[in-house]
Write a protein that holds these residues in place. Structure first.
Motif, PDB file in Angstrom:
ATOM      1  N   VAL A   1      -2.469   0.559   7.992  1.00  0.00           N
ATOM      2  CA  VAL A   1      -1.810   1.870   7.889  1.00  0.00           C
ATOM      3  C   VAL A   1      -1.708   2.501   9.271  1.00  0.00           C
ATOM      4  O   VAL A   1      -0.667   3.061   9.645  1.00  0.00           O
ATOM      5  CB  VAL A   1      -2.572   2.782   6.913  1.00  0.00           C
ATOM      6  N   LEU A   2      -2.769   2.404  10.054  1.00  0.00           N
ATOM      7  CA  LEU A   2      -2.742   2.947  11.419  1.00  0.00           C
ATOM      8  C   LEU A   2      -1.656   2.261  12.239  1.00  0.00           C
ATOM      9  O   LEU A   2      -0.900   2.920  12.965  1.00  0.00           O
ATOM     10  CB  LEU A   2      -4.103   2.771  12.091  1.00  0.00           C
ATOM     11  N   ASP A   3      -1.560   0.960  12.140  1.00  0.00           N
ATOM     12  CA  ASP A   3      -0.533   0.214  12.878  1.00  0.00           C
ATOM     13  C   ASP A   3       0.870   0.685  12.489  1.00  0.00           C
ATOM     14  O   ASP A   3       1.758   0.799  13.343  1.00  0.00           O
ATOM     15  CB  ASP A   3      -0.654  -1.282  12.588  1.00  0.00           C
ATOM     16  N   ALA A   4       1.053   0.986  11.192  1.00  0.00           N
ATOM     17  CA  ALA A   4       2.379   1.343  10.684  1.00  0.00           C
ATOM     18  C   ALA A   4       2.865   2.689  11.196  1.00  0.00           C
ATOM     19  O   ALA A   4       4.077   2.937  11.253  1.00  0.00           O
ATOM     20  CB  ALA A   4       2.373   1.340   9.157  1.00  0.00           C
ATOM     21  N   VAL A   5       1.952   3.583  11.564  1.00  0.00           N
ATOM     22  CA  VAL A   5       2.359   4.927  11.999  1.00  0.00           C
ATOM     23  C   VAL A   5       2.053   5.167  13.469  1.00  0.00           C
ATOM     24  O   VAL A   5       2.148   6.293  13.948  1.00  0.00           O
ATOM     25  CB  VAL A   5       1.695   6.027  11.132  1.00  0.00           C
ATOM     26  N   ALA A   6       1.713   4.113  14.197  1.00  0.00           N
ATOM     27  CA  ALA A   6       1.298   4.266  15.603  1.00  0.00           C
ATOM     28  C   ALA A   6       2.388   4.849  16.484  1.00  0.00           C
ATOM     29  O   ALA A   6       2.093   5.460  17.519  1.00  0.00           O
ATOM     30  CB  ALA A   6       0.838   2.922  16.158  1.00  0.00           C
ATOM     31  N   ASP A   7       3.649   4.696  16.080  1.00  0.00           N
ATOM     32  CA  ASP A   7       4.746   5.239  16.883  1.00  0.00           C
ATOM     33  C   ASP A   7       5.010   6.716  16.584  1.00  0.00           C
ATOM     34  O   ASP A   7       5.779   7.367  17.292  1.00  0.00           O
ATOM     35  CB  ASP A   7       6.027   4.438  16.633  1.00  0.00           C
ATOM     36  N   ARG A   8       4.329   7.261  15.551  1.00  0.00           N
ATOM     37  CA  ARG A   8       4.577   8.652  15.149  1.00  0.00           C
ATOM     38  C   ARG A   8       3.313   9.489  15.049  1.00  0.00           C
ATOM     39  O   ARG A   8       3.359  10.653  14.648  1.00  0.00           O
ATOM     40  CB  ARG A   8       5.312   8.673  13.796  1.00  0.00           C
ATOM     41  N   ALA A   9       2.163   8.908  15.386  1.00  0.00           N
ATOM     42  CA  ALA A   9       0.895   9.628  15.355  1.00  0.00           C
ATOM     43  C   ALA A   9      -0.025   9.042  16.422  1.00  0.00           C
ATOM     44  O   ALA A   9       0.104   7.878  16.804  1.00  0.00           O
ATOM     45  CB  ALA A   9       0.237   9.516  13.977  1.00  0.00           C
ATOM     46  N   ASP A  10      -0.953   9.854  16.882  1.00  0.00           N
ATOM     47  CA  ASP A  10      -1.936   9.403  17.867  1.00  0.00           C
ATOM     48  C   ASP A  10      -3.062   8.702  17.120  1.00  0.00           C
ATOM     49  O   ASP A  10      -4.129   9.280  16.871  1.00  0.00           O
ATOM     50  CB  ASP A  10      -2.459  10.606  18.655  1.00  0.00           C
TER      51      ASP A  10
ATOM     52  N   VAL B   1       0.866  -1.174   0.000  1.00  0.00           N
ATOM     53  CA  VAL B   1       0.000   0.000   0.000  1.00  0.00           C
ATOM     54  C   VAL B   1       0.903   1.224   0.000  1.00  0.00           C
ATOM     55  O   VAL B   1       1.591   1.501   0.989  1.00  0.00           O
ATOM     56  CB  VAL B   1      -0.929   0.038   1.235  1.00  0.00           C
ATOM     57  N   GLY B   2       0.943   1.955  -1.103  1.00  0.00           N
ATOM     58  CA  GLY B   2       1.769   3.154  -1.188  1.00  0.00           C
ATOM     59  C   GLY B   2       1.072   4.343  -0.548  1.00  0.00           C
ATOM     60  O   GLY B   2      -0.135   4.533  -0.732  1.00  0.00           O
ATOM     61  N   CYS B   3       1.819   5.141   0.203  1.00  0.00           N
ATOM     62  CA  CYS B   3       1.250   6.300   0.905  1.00  0.00           C
ATOM     63  C   CYS B   3       2.209   7.481   0.829  1.00  0.00           C
ATOM     64  O   CYS B   3       3.420   7.315   0.641  1.00  0.00           O
ATOM     65  CB  CYS B   3       1.015   5.992   2.392  1.00  0.00           C
ATOM     66  N   TRP B   4       1.636   8.692   1.013  1.00  0.00           N
ATOM     67  CA  TRP B   4       2.417   9.899   1.273  1.00  0.00           C
ATOM     68  C   TRP B   4       2.039  10.411   2.650  1.00  0.00           C
ATOM     69  O   TRP B   4       0.868  10.301   3.048  1.00  0.00           O
ATOM     70  CB  TRP B   4       2.141  10.968   0.220  1.00  0.00           C
ATOM     71  N   THR B   5       2.990  10.949   3.372  1.00  0.00           N
ATOM     72  CA  THR B   5       2.728  11.382   4.747  1.00  0.00           C
ATOM     73  C   THR B   5       3.280  12.781   5.001  1.00  0.00           C
ATOM     74  O   THR B   5       4.174  13.269   4.300  1.00  0.00           O
ATOM     75  CB  THR B   5       3.381  10.429   5.769  1.00  0.00           C
ATOM     76  N   SER B   6       2.739  13.409   6.049  1.00  0.00           N
ATOM     77  CA  SER B   6       3.249  14.694   6.532  1.00  0.00           C
ATOM     78  C   SER B   6       2.882  14.819   8.006  1.00  0.00           C
ATOM     79  O   SER B   6       1.801  14.379   8.428  1.00  0.00           O
ATOM     80  CB  SER B   6       2.652  15.855   5.741  1.00  0.00           C
ATOM     81  N   GLY B   7       3.768  15.388   8.788  1.00  0.00           N
ATOM     82  CA  GLY B   7       3.465  15.665  10.187  1.00  0.00           C
ATOM     83  C   GLY B   7       3.666  14.516  11.149  1.00  0.00           C
ATOM     84  O   GLY B   7       3.335  14.641  12.332  1.00  0.00           O
ATOM     85  N   LEU B   8       4.197  13.390  10.693  1.00  0.00           N
ATOM     86  CA  LEU B   8       4.475  12.283  11.606  1.00  0.00           C
ATOM     87  C   LEU B   8       5.660  12.652  12.488  1.00  0.00           C
ATOM     88  O   LEU B   8       6.687  13.125  11.998  1.00  0.00           O
ATOM     89  CB  LEU B   8       4.779  11.000  10.828  1.00  0.00           C
ATOM     90  N   ASP B   9       5.528  12.430  13.796  1.00  0.00           N
ATOM     91  CA  ASP B   9       6.557  12.860  14.733  1.00  0.00           C
ATOM     92  C   ASP B   9       6.482  11.997  15.993  1.00  0.00           C
ATOM     93  O   ASP B   9       5.497  12.057  16.737  1.00  0.00           O
ATOM     94  CB  ASP B   9       6.347  14.332  15.092  1.00  0.00           C
ATOM     95  N   ALA B  10       7.514  11.179  16.213  1.00  0.00           N
ATOM     96  CA  ALA B  10       7.523  10.305  17.388  1.00  0.00           C
ATOM     97  C   ALA B  10       7.566  11.113  18.682  1.00  0.00           C
ATOM     98  O   ALA B  10       7.066  10.660  19.721  1.00  0.00           O
ATOM     99  CB  ALA B  10       8.726   9.357  17.315  1.00  0.00           C
TER     100      ALA B  10
ATOM    101  N   LEU C   1      -2.591  22.434  10.636  1.00  0.00           N
ATOM    102  CA  LEU C   1      -3.826  22.493  11.421  1.00  0.00           C
ATOM    103  C   LEU C   1      -3.765  21.599  12.658  1.00  0.00           C
ATOM    104  O   LEU C   1      -4.746  21.498  13.401  1.00  0.00           O
ATOM    105  CB  LEU C   1      -5.023  22.092  10.551  1.00  0.00           C
ATOM    106  N   GLY C   2      -2.627  20.943  12.854  1.00  0.00           N
ATOM    107  CA  GLY C   2      -2.436  20.168  14.073  1.00  0.00           C
ATOM    108  C   GLY C   2      -2.667  18.679  13.945  1.00  0.00           C
ATOM    109  O   GLY C   2      -2.873  18.000  14.955  1.00  0.00           O
ATOM    110  N   MET C   3      -2.602  18.158  12.713  1.00  0.00           N
ATOM    111  CA  MET C   3      -2.828  16.734  12.512  1.00  0.00           C
ATOM    112  C   MET C   3      -1.663  16.118  11.752  1.00  0.00           C
ATOM    113  O   MET C   3      -1.039  16.766  10.908  1.00  0.00           O
ATOM    114  CB  MET C   3      -4.116  16.496  11.718  1.00  0.00           C
TER     115      MET C   3
END
Length: 369
Positions: free
Chosen positions: A178-187, A109-118, A148-150
């Motif tokens: 996808v949620l599992d993959a970014v759980a360490d960098r997003a709420d 699953v290809g994605c683009w991201t912004s604002g991820l921060d551990a 906007l804070g997300m």
């Protein structure tokens, strides 16, 4: 081969979303859906090539995305898609937009991201277009949502673009992956979905099983009767039928089980913001009735327009962003500012509609004379 007339009609909402002001002028040059001069892909790619040569990569990429519309069905659209990806890569150099690949059921699953921060995990926004749009259309907006804070992730429906997951009854689970993959960098316990059309349907299906999804904003999402109303199905645009068959590998009458169960829809205790169109040629009126009857926490914006409400694009965009903030309980300068923008956009769309109506009446009077 697609009907050129139907392509011109149903691509308009996507062209407006891509902020292509000369859409009507460009489609006026299109004569057929084959290859070469005068073709759908040929006209759009030629314009994309011109903009790319000027270094206007995001604008070029948007024309290539239109050339690929509605899906890759041969060499011309495949070339257009590859050019759109190349243009996007050139644009994103130095931008706060980053690549993420997630695996689900052995598929990428290809994605683009912004604002991820551990170090500062922010609420997560998943952004998806419908069955006809790619993540590269939405990715340029990701840094805006970050401001906007997300934290934000843009991806695609299964079998669209770089989402290789089969589009079937189990496909909503890819969102959870996808949620599992970014759980360490997003709420991810506070995840919201901005999901257009069929992505809205998929997000609702996922939310029934994944409580981390706390709200959904959508435009023209099918719910139930789209999949079960055999009379309505006969009048669907051919581009919709063909694209769904291409993505799912199934005929429309094989998708009846995709209708959202009334009891599970009613059990969803999350806010849903929905933009509906009264003259929608894709979503049946019965689905709007289902929405009103079953969704407990509904915010509804209704337009007298066709699918996607192309005449209200700016208004919809601001209303959806405002709805996403309100879902989080945010009431501050951001919501005040977006509220003012929404009122201004609403006034402009009403004035524009009134002017179109006046022009139409004048045209009718002239013709009658």
């Amino acid at each position: 081969m697609n009907s050129v007339g139907e392509l011109k009609q149903y691509a308009e909402v996507h062209a407006r979303g891509l902020e292509i002001p000369d859409y009507a002028q460009l489609v006026g040059r299109i004569r057929h859906d084959g290859e070469g001069p005068g073709s759908w892909a040929g006209v759009w790619c030629r314009e994309g090539d011109r903009l790319a040569a000027e270094g206007r990569h995001i604008e070029a990429g948007r024309r290539y995305l239109m050339a690929r519309f509605p899906f890759v069905d041969g060499p011309a659209r495949q070339e257009a898609y590859e050019k759109s990806l190349a243009s996007f890569e050139k644009w994103r150099a130095g931008q706060d937009v980053h690549r993420l690949d997630v695996e689900y059921r052995g598929h990428r699953v290809g994605c683009w991201t912004s604002g991820l921060d551990a170090g500062r995990r922010k609420p997560l926004l998943i952004v998806m277009g419908g069955h006809l749009t790619l993540k590269e259309q939405w990715a340029p907006a990701l840094p805006v949502f970050a401001r906007l804070g997300m934290a934000a992730v843009a991806t695609e429906l299964p079998q669209v673009g770089q989402n290789e997951v089969p589009y079937d009854g189990a496909s909503p689970g890819f969102l959870s992956a996808v949620l599992d993959a970014v759980a360490d960098r997003a709420d991810v316990e506070h995840t919201y979905a901005l999901a257009m059309s069929f992505s809205g349907h998929l997000a609702l299906r996922c939310a029934m099983d994944d409580s981390r999804i706390r709200g959904i904003a959508t435009v023209g999402a099918p719910l139930a009767e789209f999949f079960t109303d055999t009379v309505w199905r006969k009048a669907l645009p051919q581009v919709t039928v063909d694209t769904l068959a291409h993505l799912t590998g199934a005929y429309m009458d094989e998708l009846a089980e995709w209708a959202l169960p009334a009891d599970r829809l009613a059990a969803l205790d999350i806010p849903v913001a929905y933009v509906a169109s009264l003259r929608d040629e894709v979503i049946p009126p019965g689905d709007l009735a289902v929405l009103r009857r079953q969704v407990r926490r509904l915010s509804l914006l209704v337009h007298d327009d066709v699918h996607g409400s192309p005449a209200h694009g700016e208004e919809n965009k601001v209303w959806l962003a405002l709805s996403l903030l309100r879902m989080q309980g945010i009431r501050d300068g951001r919501t005040l500012y977006l509220g003012l923008l929404y009122q201004a956009a609403r006034i402009r769309s009403r004035l524009s509609g009134a002017l179109r109506g006046l022009s139409g009446r004048r045209g009718s009077a002239t013709t009658g004379a």
